[in-house]
Write a protein that holds these residues in place. Structure first.
Motif, PDB file in Angstrom:
ATOM      1  N   LEU A 245       2.376   1.669  -3.496  1.00 26.60           N
ATOM      2  CA  LEU A 245       1.377   2.164  -4.435  1.00 26.60           C
ATOM      3  C   LEU A 245       1.085   3.643  -4.190  1.00 26.60           C
ATOM      4  O   LEU A 245       0.903   4.419  -5.140  1.00 26.60           O
ATOM      5  CB  LEU A 245       0.094   1.345  -4.335  1.00 26.60           C
ATOM      6  CG  LEU A 245       0.145  -0.057  -4.947  1.00 26.60           C
ATOM      7  CD1 LEU A 245      -1.145  -0.821  -4.652  1.00 26.60           C
ATOM      8  CD2 LEU A 245       0.377   0.022  -6.443  1.00 26.60           C
ATOM      9  N   SER A 246       1.052   4.061  -2.935  1.00 31.64           N
ATOM     10  CA  SER A 246       0.816   5.472  -2.609  1.00 31.64           C
ATOM     11  C   SER A 246       1.951   6.348  -3.121  1.00 31.64           C
ATOM     12  O   SER A 246       1.713   7.421  -3.697  1.00 31.64           O
ATOM     13  CB  SER A 246       0.677   5.653  -1.096  1.00 31.64           C
ATOM     14  OG  SER A 246      -0.426   4.948  -0.607  1.00 31.64           O
ATOM     15  N   VAL A 247       3.171   5.909  -2.929  1.00 31.63           N
ATOM     16  CA  VAL A 247       4.326   6.671  -3.412  1.00 31.63           C
ATOM     17  C   VAL A 247       4.295   6.757  -4.935  1.00 31.63           C
ATOM     18  O   VAL A 247       4.539   7.820  -5.521  1.00 31.63           O
ATOM     19  CB  VAL A 247       5.644   6.045  -2.907  1.00 31.63           C
ATOM     20  CG1 VAL A 247       6.840   6.641  -3.608  1.00 31.63           C
ATOM     21  CG2 VAL A 247       5.760   6.205  -1.406  1.00 31.63           C
TER      22      VAL A 247
ATOM     23  N   ALA B  39       0.833  -1.203   0.000  1.00 28.05           N
ATOM     24  CA  ALA B  39       0.000   0.000   0.000  1.00 28.05           C
ATOM     25  C   ALA B  39       0.871   1.259   0.000  1.00 28.05           C
ATOM     26  O   ALA B  39       0.582   2.244  -0.697  1.00 28.05           O
ATOM     27  CB  ALA B  39      -0.939  -0.005   1.203  1.00 28.05           C
ATOM     28  N   ILE B  40       1.953   1.243   0.762  1.00 26.30           N
ATOM     29  CA  ILE B  40       2.867   2.390   0.806  1.00 26.30           C
ATOM     30  C   ILE B  40       3.524   2.587  -0.548  1.00 26.30           C
ATOM     31  O   ILE B  40       3.612   3.719  -1.051  1.00 26.30           O
ATOM     32  CB  ILE B  40       3.915   2.203   1.920  1.00 26.30           C
ATOM     33  CG1 ILE B  40       3.244   2.307   3.292  1.00 26.30           C
ATOM     34  CG2 ILE B  40       5.043   3.223   1.791  1.00 26.30           C
ATOM     35  CD1 ILE B  40       4.141   1.956   4.451  1.00 26.30           C
TER      36      ILE B  40
ATOM     37  N   ALA C  43       1.632   6.606  -6.851  1.00 29.34           N
ATOM     38  CA  ALA C  43       0.527   7.494  -7.231  1.00 29.34           C
ATOM     39  C   ALA C  43       0.925   8.952  -7.038  1.00 29.34           C
ATOM     40  O   ALA C  43       0.617   9.807  -7.883  1.00 29.34           O
ATOM     41  CB  ALA C  43      -0.717   7.162  -6.410  1.00 29.34           C
ATOM     42  N   LEU C  44       1.621   9.257  -5.956  1.00 24.14           N
ATOM     43  CA  LEU C  44       2.091  10.631  -5.731  1.00 24.14           C
ATOM     44  C   LEU C  44       3.091  11.060  -6.794  1.00 24.14           C
ATOM     45  O   LEU C  44       3.046  12.193  -7.281  1.00 24.14           O
ATOM     46  CB  LEU C  44       2.708  10.762  -4.335  1.00 24.14           C
ATOM     47  CG  LEU C  44       1.722  10.836  -3.178  1.00 24.14           C
ATOM     48  CD1 LEU C  44       2.461  10.801  -1.852  1.00 24.14           C
ATOM     49  CD2 LEU C  44       0.879  12.089  -3.277  1.00 24.14           C
TER      50      LEU C  44
END
Length: 139
Positions: free
Chosen positions: A12-14, A9-10, A16-17
């Motif tokens: 994927l978040s990075v 999840a981390i 996406a950012l």
């Protein structure tokens, strides 16, 4: 298992950012590349109108400053005043009212380019200086 999901999840978040930042930079660059010839005629006309209004506003008496003071030692209440009414180029006038015990006298002096041909009182000079600071062209 739970730790692997958190790490995924981390990541994927990075990602996406990073993608959002890249797309934002691309969009900003594309906005800067817009050519005036790509704009509709009414938008170009509006730009010309805004430029004309800005030009006219520079000639308006929109820089105002008032200095109040006691002209004489035997009077109080700061009833005397000097007011500068100037445009962005320092053209306009200074109005002064000297209040005495039994009368009040009013004077008007023309100002051109932040200067006056007649001698100015310290209070009149202060009013012009304050108006000049308001206009954003301090000496």
């Amino acid at each position: 298992m739970f730790g692997a999901l958190v790490i995924l999840a981390i990541l994927l978040s990075v990602a996406a950012l990073a993608l959002a930042a890249h797309l934002y930079r691309e969009l900003s660059a594309a906005r800067r590349r817009v050519d005036a010839s790509d704009l509709p005629p009414d938008v170009l006309a509006l730009r010309q109108e805004v430029a004309a209004l800005r030009q006219e506003a520079g000639d308006a008496l929109r820089n105002l400053a008032v200095v109040r003071y006691d002209a004489f030692g035997d009077t109080g209440g700061k009833l005397s005043w000097s007011t500068a009414l100037l445009d962005d180029h320092g053209n306009g006038l200074v109005l002064t009212c000297i209040h005495g015990r039994s009368d009040a006298r009013t004077y008007a002096k023309s100002v051109t380019g932040w200067k006056c041909e007649q001698q100015l009182s310290p209070e009149e000079l202060d009013a012009i200086a304050h108006a000049r600071v308001d206009a954003g062209s301090a000496p």
